[in-house]
Design an enzyme around this catalytic site. Structure first.
Site, PDB file in Angstrom:
ATOM      1  N   ALA A  94       0.814  -1.218   0.000  1.00 26.07           N
ATOM      2  CA  ALA A  94       0.000   0.000   0.000  1.00 26.07           C
ATOM      3  C   ALA A  94       0.847   1.266   0.000  1.00 26.07           C
ATOM      4  O   ALA A  94       0.367   2.327  -0.380  1.00 26.07           O
ATOM      5  CB  ALA A  94      -0.927   0.003   1.212  1.00 26.07           C
ATOM      6  N   LYS A  95       2.093   1.167   0.472  1.00 25.65           N
ATOM      7  CA  LYS A  95       3.037   2.302   0.503  1.00 25.65           C
ATOM      8  C   LYS A  95       2.420   3.536   1.158  1.00 25.65           C
ATOM      9  O   LYS A  95       2.578   4.657   0.681  1.00 25.65           O
ATOM     10  CB  LYS A  95       3.551   2.624  -0.899  1.00 25.65           C
ATOM     11  CG  LYS A  95       4.282   1.454  -1.569  1.00 25.65           C
ATOM     12  CD  LYS A  95       4.827   1.828  -2.932  1.00 25.65           C
ATOM     13  CE  LYS A  95       5.571   0.672  -3.573  1.00 25.65           C
ATOM     14  NZ  LYS A  95       4.665  -0.425  -4.001  1.00 25.65           N
ATOM     15  N   ARG A  96       1.735   3.322   2.273  1.00 24.88           N
ATOM     16  CA  ARG A  96       1.118   4.428   2.984  1.00 24.88           C
ATOM     17  C   ARG A  96       2.190   5.306   3.633  1.00 24.88           C
ATOM     18  O   ARG A  96       3.249   4.818   4.027  1.00 24.88           O
ATOM     19  CB  ARG A  96       0.163   3.911   4.056  1.00 24.88           C
ATOM     20  CG  ARG A  96      -0.969   3.029   3.556  1.00 24.88           C
ATOM     21  CD  ARG A  96      -1.838   3.715   2.530  1.00 24.88           C
ATOM     22  NE  ARG A  96      -3.092   3.002   2.305  1.00 24.88           N
ATOM     23  CZ  ARG A  96      -3.857   3.158   1.238  1.00 24.88           C
ATOM     24  NH1 ARG A  96      -3.491   3.994   0.284  1.00 24.88           N
ATOM     25  NH2 ARG A  96      -4.989   2.482   1.105  1.00 24.88           N
TER      26      ARG A  96
END
Length: 279
Positions: A94-96
């Site tokens: 998700a690379k939040r």
């Protein structure tokens, strides 16, 4: 069970360093499924069923689901993986990267809604963007460090002025690795993303972070060298999770897509294992 322990158990059980990335693109689906976003779950579940005994992890990329309004299919897929391969951890890609209450909601989404075992995060807002996730004590938090895209050098390979806990001239990705191994890893949950297209940097990250799991994308369609990747990153006491997505998912555009995916996964698994240093 902590994520790091899940990885070690899956590596031993399936004798594998391979992670299959689940990046479903309906435009590439086989036969009559082509272009049909309603088949995202069916396609991914078939890949999971065909490869579940060959992998150290699965890695669904959330954008491929959300972009097609298929979040409900992602929920179903996560539940399916837990049912048919409970020993295989799932990394939500998700690379939040946010702070405070917003980060808390992202963590709720990943770990409560989707039941992920780990998630990818962008650390470039600092420790504030990591801290809310640490409250889920058994989950893995895998920080972007040295990514596989050419543009990653624009920032990640830039030297830093001397600062707390660092040295003059240290590169940004080196500082991230040092923090992840040290001050930020307060409960042993952190890992790092390092691209297979940069084996020299994998070795440098492993030097700075000798005990952290490394998620290594870029083997397969992106052209990363499997042999160099394993030699640079694998250690008997620290997992590497080598991701391949398109090469496995789209090994065939026919009705045999799942069996073709299995053949490619088997070959990739064997190639990765062949380059482990002798015990």
């Amino acid at each position: 069970m902590k994520f790091t322990d899940q990885l070690r158990r899956a590596e031993r059980r399936n004798d594998s360093l391979l992670c299959v990335g689940l990046d479903p693109d309906p435009a590439k689906f086989p036969g009559t499924w082509k272009g049909d976003a309603a088949r995202i779950y069916d396609f991914c579940a078939a890949i999971v069923d065909a490869t579940k005994d060959l992998v150290i992890a699965f890695k669904p990329q959330i954008a491929y689901f959300a972009g097609h309004r298929a979040e409900d299919q992602l929920e179903r897929l996560m539940a399916h993986i837990k049912r048919v391969a409970p020993e295989v951890p799932v990394i939500l890609d998700a690379k939040r990267g946010d702070i405070g209450a917003t980060a808390e909601q992202y963590a709720r989404e990943a770990f409560e809604r989707y039941q992920a075992d780990a998630v990818t995060l962008s650390p470039f807002m600092g420790f504030d963007s990591i801290e809310p996730w640490l409250r889920y004590g058994d989950k893995g938090l895998i920080l972007l460090c040295r990514t596989s895209n050419p543009g990653g050098s624009d920032l990640q390979a830039q030297p830093l002025a001397n600062g707390p806990g660092g040295t003059a001239g240290e590169l940004l990705y080196e500082r991230v690795a040092r923090l992840a191994q040290g001050d930020w890893n307060r409960s042993g949950q952190l890992g790092l993303v390092v691209g297979a297209t940069f084996p020299g940097e994998i070795a440098r990250v492993r030097e700075l972070a000798p005990s952290l799991p490394l998620l290594i994308p870029g083997v397969g369609a992106q052209g990363g060298d499997a042999a160099a990747t394993v030699r640079a990153g694998w250690r008997a006491d620290a997992s590497i999770v080598v991701n391949s997505s398109r090469a496995v998912l789209y090994a065939s555009n026919g009705d045999d897509f799942a069996s073709a995916a299995r053949r490619v996964a088997q070959a990739t698994r064997l190639e990765l294992n062949a380059h482990k240093p002798a015990a």
